[in-house]
Design a protein around this motif. Sequence first.
Motif, PDB file in Angstrom:
ATOM      1  N   ALA A 108      56.919  42.974  44.497  1.00 52.34           N
ATOM      2  CA  ALA A 108      57.006  42.845  43.042  1.00 52.34           C
ATOM      3  C   ALA A 108      56.056  41.762  42.533  1.00 52.34           C
ATOM      4  CB  ALA A 108      58.437  42.545  42.615  1.00 52.34           C
ATOM      5  N   ALA A 109      56.035  40.612  43.202  1.00 56.96           N
ATOM      6  CA  ALA A 109      55.152  39.518  42.784  1.00 56.96           C
ATOM      7  C   ALA A 109      53.685  39.923  42.936  1.00 56.96           C
ATOM      8  CB  ALA A 109      55.445  38.260  43.589  1.00 56.96           C
ATOM      9  N   TRP A 110      53.371  40.573  44.040  1.00 58.09           N
ATOM     10  CA  TRP A 110      51.998  41.038  44.279  1.00 58.09           C
ATOM     11  C   TRP A 110      51.592  42.039  43.199  1.00 58.09           C
ATOM     12  CZ3 TRP A 110      50.424  46.032  46.282  1.00 58.09           C
ATOM     13  CH2 TRP A 110      49.082  46.104  46.658  1.00 58.09           C
ATOM     14  N   ALA A 111      52.457  43.011  42.934  1.00 52.13           N
ATOM     15  CA  ALA A 111      52.156  44.053  41.945  1.00 52.13           C
ATOM     16  C   ALA A 111      52.033  43.468  40.539  1.00 52.13           C
ATOM     17  CB  ALA A 111      53.237  45.131  41.980  1.00 52.13           C
ATOM     18  N   CYS A 112      52.918  42.532  40.187  1.00 53.99           N
ATOM     19  CA  CYS A 112      52.841  41.917  38.852  1.00 53.99           C
ATOM     20  C   CYS A 112      51.594  41.050  38.721  1.00 53.99           C
ATOM     21  CB  CYS A 112      54.109  41.127  38.556  1.00 53.99           C
ATOM     22  SG  CYS A 112      55.525  42.199  38.201  1.00 53.99           S
ATOM     23  N   GLY A 113      51.167  40.435  39.804  1.00 49.40           N
ATOM     24  CA  GLY A 113      49.915  39.671  39.773  1.00 49.40           C
ATOM     25  C   GLY A 113      48.729  40.573  39.475  1.00 49.40           C
ATOM     26  N   ILE A 114      48.696  41.716  40.117  1.00 46.59           N
ATOM     27  CA  ILE A 114      47.621  42.687  39.853  1.00 46.59           C
ATOM     28  C   ILE A 114      47.746  43.223  38.429  1.00 46.59           C
ATOM     29  CG2 ILE A 114      46.772  44.996  40.469  1.00 46.59           C
ATOM     30  CD1 ILE A 114      47.261  44.180  43.425  1.00 46.59           C
ATOM     31  N   ALA A 115      48.973  43.508  37.997  1.00 50.84           N
ATOM     32  CA  ALA A 115      49.196  44.012  36.636  1.00 50.84           C
ATOM     33  C   ALA A 115      48.703  43.009  35.590  1.00 50.84           C
ATOM     34  CB  ALA A 115      50.681  44.310  36.428  1.00 50.84           C
ATOM     35  N   PHE A 116      48.938  41.727  35.841  1.00 54.42           N
ATOM     36  CA  PHE A 116      48.486  40.679  34.915  1.00 54.42           C
ATOM     37  C   PHE A 116      46.976  40.770  34.700  1.00 54.42           C
ATOM     38  CE2 PHE A 116      46.783  36.354  34.352  1.00 54.42           C
ATOM     39  CZ  PHE A 116      47.365  36.037  33.139  1.00 54.42           C
TER      40      PHE A 116
END
Length: 189
Positions: A73-81
Amino acid sequence: MDSNRETTGNPETTAGAVPDEHFVTQLARHHSLIRGFIGTLLPHQTDAEDVFQQTCLVLWRKWQTFDASQSFAAWACGIAFYEVKNFQRVQSRDRHYFSDEVLSLIAAQQNKSLPESEQRKQALQDCIQKLDNENRKLILDCYHGPQTIQEIADQLGRSRDAIYKKLARLRLKLMDCMQQSLPSTEAGS
């Protein structure tokens, strides 16, 4: 062999597993969280959906680089940001979007717990309701309406720059209101 055990980020290292199975499982598990994160950063639902789709493509392309010892989730949200920031750079001439500074503040707050996120969302809604009718309508029209800033400015008989300046003042007012209404996260330190 435990079939419920999470595998490593590199799908080729999992014997017998379909290469994309773990990715699809993780994406399905965190779909709402990622989409919600993007939705907090972009005021228009269609924009958020477009960025979510692009984020999914980037996640797939970068899947080989995912470190399974970290949070998907943290990895994906970082990319989403970064996908949101890229989207805003491209779209900035057509609509008004949050500045990088405000976007970073929102993203930093979003990375905290969900109940805290719900508190912030409620605080923002409460603060928007405290605005007078004219300012509340301007905020809602600019961030949730279908019109561009230029169309709103024309409708109000004001310049586009005047609308941008007014929005900047209103965002600061809303941020101040929210800071006063939310409990300090540093109070326990």
